[in-house]
Design a protein around this motif. Structure first.
Motif, PDB file in Angstrom:
ATOM      1  N   HIS A  98       0.816  -1.214   0.000  1.00  0.00           N
ATOM      2  CA  HIS A  98       0.000   0.000   0.000  1.00  0.00           C
ATOM      3  C   HIS A  98       0.854   1.271   0.000  1.00  0.00           C
ATOM      4  CE1 HIS A  98      -2.781  -3.124   1.468  1.00  0.00           C
ATOM      5  NE2 HIS A  98      -3.748  -2.363   0.988  1.00  0.00           N
ATOM      6  N   CYS A  99       2.083   1.172  -0.468  1.00  0.00           N
ATOM      7  CA  CYS A  99       2.988   2.330  -0.428  1.00  0.00           C
ATOM      8  C   CYS A  99       2.772   3.298  -1.587  1.00  0.00           C
ATOM      9  CB  CYS A  99       4.447   1.874  -0.382  1.00  0.00           C
ATOM     10  SG  CYS A  99       5.066   1.190  -1.947  1.00  0.00           S
ATOM     11  N   GLY A 100       1.968   2.912  -2.564  1.00  0.00           N
ATOM     12  CA  GLY A 100       1.695   3.798  -3.683  1.00  0.00           C
ATOM     13  C   GLY A 100       2.704   3.753  -4.810  1.00  0.00           C
ATOM     14  N   LYS A 101       3.674   2.872  -4.719  1.00  0.00           N
ATOM     15  CA  LYS A 101       4.690   2.711  -5.760  1.00  0.00           C
ATOM     16  C   LYS A 101       4.552   1.334  -6.400  1.00  0.00           C
ATOM     17  CE  LYS A 101       6.988   6.619  -5.024  1.00  0.00           C
ATOM     18  NZ  LYS A 101       7.197   7.659  -6.050  1.00  0.00           N
ATOM     19  N   ASP A 102       4.831   1.261  -7.703  1.00  0.00           N
ATOM     20  CA  ASP A 102       4.666  -0.008  -8.421  1.00  0.00           C
ATOM     21  C   ASP A 102       5.536  -1.128  -7.860  1.00  0.00           C
ATOM     22  OD1 ASP A 102       2.832   1.160 -10.079  1.00  0.00           O
ATOM     23  OD2 ASP A 102       4.243   1.527 -11.716  1.00  0.00           O
ATOM     24  N   PHE A 103       6.731  -0.774  -7.380  1.00  0.00           N
ATOM     25  CA  PHE A 103       7.645  -1.810  -6.907  1.00  0.00           C
ATOM     26  C   PHE A 103       7.181  -2.439  -5.602  1.00  0.00           C
ATOM     27  CE2 PHE A 103       9.132   1.593  -4.182  1.00  0.00           C
ATOM     28  CZ  PHE A 103       9.512   0.929  -3.028  1.00  0.00           C
ATOM     29  N   GLY A 104       6.342  -1.719  -4.817  1.00  0.00           N
ATOM     30  CA  GLY A 104       5.971  -2.173  -3.481  1.00  0.00           C
ATOM     31  C   GLY A 104       5.320  -3.536  -3.450  1.00  0.00           C
ATOM     32  N   PRO A 105       4.225  -3.749  -4.188  1.00  0.00           N
ATOM     33  CA  PRO A 105       3.602  -5.071  -4.195  1.00  0.00           C
ATOM     34  C   PRO A 105       4.521  -6.164  -4.724  1.00  0.00           C
ATOM     35  CG  PRO A 105       2.081  -3.418  -5.033  1.00  0.00           C
ATOM     36  CD  PRO A 105       3.420  -2.743  -4.915  1.00  0.00           C
ATOM     37  N   GLU A 106       5.361  -5.817  -5.703  1.00  0.00           N
ATOM     38  CA  GLU A 106       6.281  -6.808  -6.262  1.00  0.00           C
ATOM     39  C   GLU A 106       7.328  -7.236  -5.237  1.00  0.00           C
ATOM     40  OE1 GLU A 106       6.142  -8.450  -9.182  1.00  0.00           O
ATOM     41  OE2 GLU A 106       4.170  -7.498  -9.283  1.00  0.00           O
ATOM     42  N   LEU A 107       7.871  -6.274  -4.503  1.00  0.00           N
ATOM     43  CA  LEU A 107       8.844  -6.608  -3.472  1.00  0.00           C
ATOM     44  C   LEU A 107       8.184  -7.439  -2.377  1.00  0.00           C
ATOM     45  CD1 LEU A 107      11.571  -6.489  -2.081  1.00  0.00           C
ATOM     46  CD2 LEU A 107      11.004  -4.178  -1.263  1.00  0.00           C
ATOM     47  N   SER A 108       6.972  -7.059  -1.989  1.00  0.00           N
ATOM     48  CA  SER A 108       6.253  -7.802  -0.953  1.00  0.00           C
ATOM     49  C   SER A 108       6.099  -9.270  -1.326  1.00  0.00           C
ATOM     50  CB  SER A 108       4.880  -7.163  -0.721  1.00  0.00           C
ATOM     51  OG  SER A 108       4.118  -7.918   0.197  1.00  0.00           O
ATOM     52  N   LYS A 109       5.747  -9.523  -2.586  1.00  0.00           N
ATOM     53  CA  LYS A 109       5.558 -10.899  -3.043  1.00  0.00           C
ATOM     54  C   LYS A 109       6.852 -11.703  -3.041  1.00  0.00           C
ATOM     55  CE  LYS A 109       1.748  -9.688  -6.164  1.00  0.00           C
ATOM     56  NZ  LYS A 109       1.387  -9.511  -7.598  1.00  0.00           N
ATOM     57  N   ARG A 110       7.976 -11.014  -3.153  1.00  0.00           N
ATOM     58  CA  ARG A 110       9.257 -11.714  -3.283  1.00  0.00           C
ATOM     59  C   ARG A 110      10.006 -11.845  -1.958  1.00  0.00           C
ATOM     60  NH1 ARG A 110      11.422 -13.058  -7.994  1.00  0.00           N
ATOM     61  NH2 ARG A 110      10.289 -12.521  -9.890  1.00  0.00           N
ATOM     62  N   ILE A 111       9.379 -11.463  -0.860  1.00  0.00           N
ATOM     63  CA  ILE A 111      10.018 -11.614   0.449  1.00  0.00           C
ATOM     64  C   ILE A 111       9.844 -13.046   0.945  1.00  0.00           C
ATOM     65  CG2 ILE A 111       9.898 -10.966   2.893  1.00  0.00           C
ATOM     66  CD1 ILE A 111       9.271  -8.129   2.020  1.00  0.00           C
ATOM     67  N   VAL A 112      10.949 -13.665   1.296  1.00  0.00           N
ATOM     68  CA  VAL A 112      10.949 -15.000   1.906  1.00  0.00           C
ATOM     69  C   VAL A 112      11.574 -14.853   3.287  1.00  0.00           C
ATOM     70  CG1 VAL A 112      11.756 -17.380   1.747  1.00  0.00           C
ATOM     71  CG2 VAL A 112      11.173 -16.115  -0.345  1.00  0.00           C
ATOM     72  N   ALA A 113      10.805 -15.145   4.325  1.00  0.00           N
ATOM     73  CA  ALA A 113      11.272 -14.934   5.692  1.00  0.00           C
ATOM     74  C   ALA A 113      11.882 -16.198   6.279  1.00  0.00           C
ATOM     75  CB  ALA A 113      10.113 -14.466   6.572  1.00  0.00           C
ATOM     76  N   ILE A 114      12.950 -16.024   7.038  1.00  0.00           N
ATOM     77  CA  ILE A 114      13.502 -17.115   7.840  1.00  0.00           C
ATOM     78  C   ILE A 114      12.713 -17.162   9.143  1.00  0.00           C
ATOM     79  CG2 ILE A 114      15.543 -18.037   8.979  1.00  0.00           C
ATOM     80  CD1 ILE A 114      15.789 -17.954   5.936  1.00  0.00           C
ATOM     81  N   ALA A 115      12.133 -18.320   9.446  1.00  0.00           N
ATOM     82  CA  ALA A 115      11.240 -18.426  10.606  1.00  0.00           C
ATOM     83  C   ALA A 115      11.566 -19.664  11.437  1.00  0.00           C
ATOM     84  CB  ALA A 115       9.784 -18.492  10.141  1.00  0.00           C
ATOM     85  N   GLY A 116      11.362 -19.551  12.732  1.00  0.00           N
ATOM     86  CA  GLY A 116      11.586 -20.676  13.626  1.00  0.00           C
ATOM     87  C   GLY A 116      10.441 -21.679  13.571  1.00  0.00           C
TER      88      GLY A 116
END
Length: 311
Positions: A98-116
């Motif tokens: 919801h940042c208003g920039k085209d790259f924002g949703p794309e970056l969000s989709k490409r985040i892979v988190a390391i989780a316990g």
């Protein structure tokens, strides 16, 4: 709205979350990579959206964009993020979308988190919560240190090696596929009165050796806070309406950052990797402190009262 335990505030959604959940209840070396479930993600986004007050957003948006461009150009990209609650990853993804920039949703989709593993194994509802986001699950080193029985320790050590070797293979694939890997360098949520929970793990130095570029993301405000009466019960966490500001550092070259920190480490220091990680945590705190006045100002404007946020 008064702070409400998670299990009370969202009890009406638990049935849908459980019905839609697909991730494994137990982690082994065959299922460490867990792709985001888009159906539970929709529920998570709605929960986040209704608790973010006006003024919430990303600071240093240009740094996020530069980071995204570097990732798209083939750089191995690392996000190191302050960790205060199980809302940190969902909030970052939501604010990017919801940042208003085209790259924002794309970056969000490409985040892979390391989780316990705890997020999968502690409770079905916690698992369903985490399942909305792509993760590589690891066996945290802190979990082994709590085991005192020698036989059990040997058994769990073998299990941790198998899981973490599989996790490293999954991590390598994610980097090659052009994803951004997110790591919480403290390895645990910050607990007030326990400063050790805000210290970085030595293993974070190894991540710097695996990536090309990174940004450090600091957080002010939180819509989900640890319940002091039940700190180990994630469903007892308290839901707040709050302003959430997540601020990014400029993009940093991982190798250069590490080499400079090593050079600045005290000569007599036996393990300089700890100094590298301490430098990361210091910069995260500096970013946090820099935007705290702005957070307090925005919260008062949105809520009509002073913030009681303890961090």
């Amino acid at each position: 709205m008064e702070p409400t335990p998670l299990r009370t505030r969202y009890a009406h959604l638990f049935g849908d979350l459980q019905r839609l959940a697909k991730a494994a209840d137990k982690i082994d070396n065959t299922n460490v990579y867990q792709q985001a479930n888009p159906e539970t993600r929709k529920i998570m986004d709605a929960m986040i959206g209704e608790n973010l007050l006006e003024g919430s957003g990303l600071q240093g948006l240009e740094h996020f964009e530069t980071f995204y461009k570097a990732m798209r150009e083939g750089k191995r990209a690392l996000l190191l993020v302050e960790h205060f609650s199980n809302m940190d990853l969902p909030a970052l993804c939501y604010l990017l979308e919801h940042c208003g920039k085209d790259f924002g949703p794309e970056l969000s989709k490409r985040i892979v988190a390391i989780a316990g593993m705890k997020l999968n194994e502690a409770n079905p509802m916690v698992k369903a919560w985490a399942e909305g986001f792509t993760r590589i699950v690891i066996y945290p080193s802190r979990s082994l240190t709590a085991i005192t029985d020698p036989v059990e320790f040997e058994k769990e050590s073998a299990k941790s090696r198998a899981i973490n070797m599989a996790s490293m293979r999954a991590l390598d694939r994610c980097k090659k596929e052009g994803n951004a890997v997110l790591v919480f360098p403290s390895g645990t949520r910050y607990r007030p009165g326990h400063p050790e929970t805000r210290e970085g793990l030595r293993e974070i130095d190894s991540y710097l050796r695996l990536f090309d570029v990174m940004i450090l993301v600091s957080t002010n405000g939180n819509c989900l806070r640890i319940n002091p009466e039940a700190p180990e019960d994630m469903l007892a966490d308290l839901v707040y309406e709050d302003v959430v500001i997540m601020s990014a550092s400029p993009v940093l070259n991982c190798k250069e950052f590490r080499e400079q920190a090593m050079a600045e480490a005290p000569e007599a220091m036996e393990d300089k990797k700890n100094f590298v990680v301490a430098q990361i945590m210091q910069k995260l705190k500096e970013g946090h402190d820099a935007f705290r006045p702005r957070y307090l100002e925005l919260y008062k404007k949105a809520a009509g009262k002073e913030s009681d946020y303890y961090i």
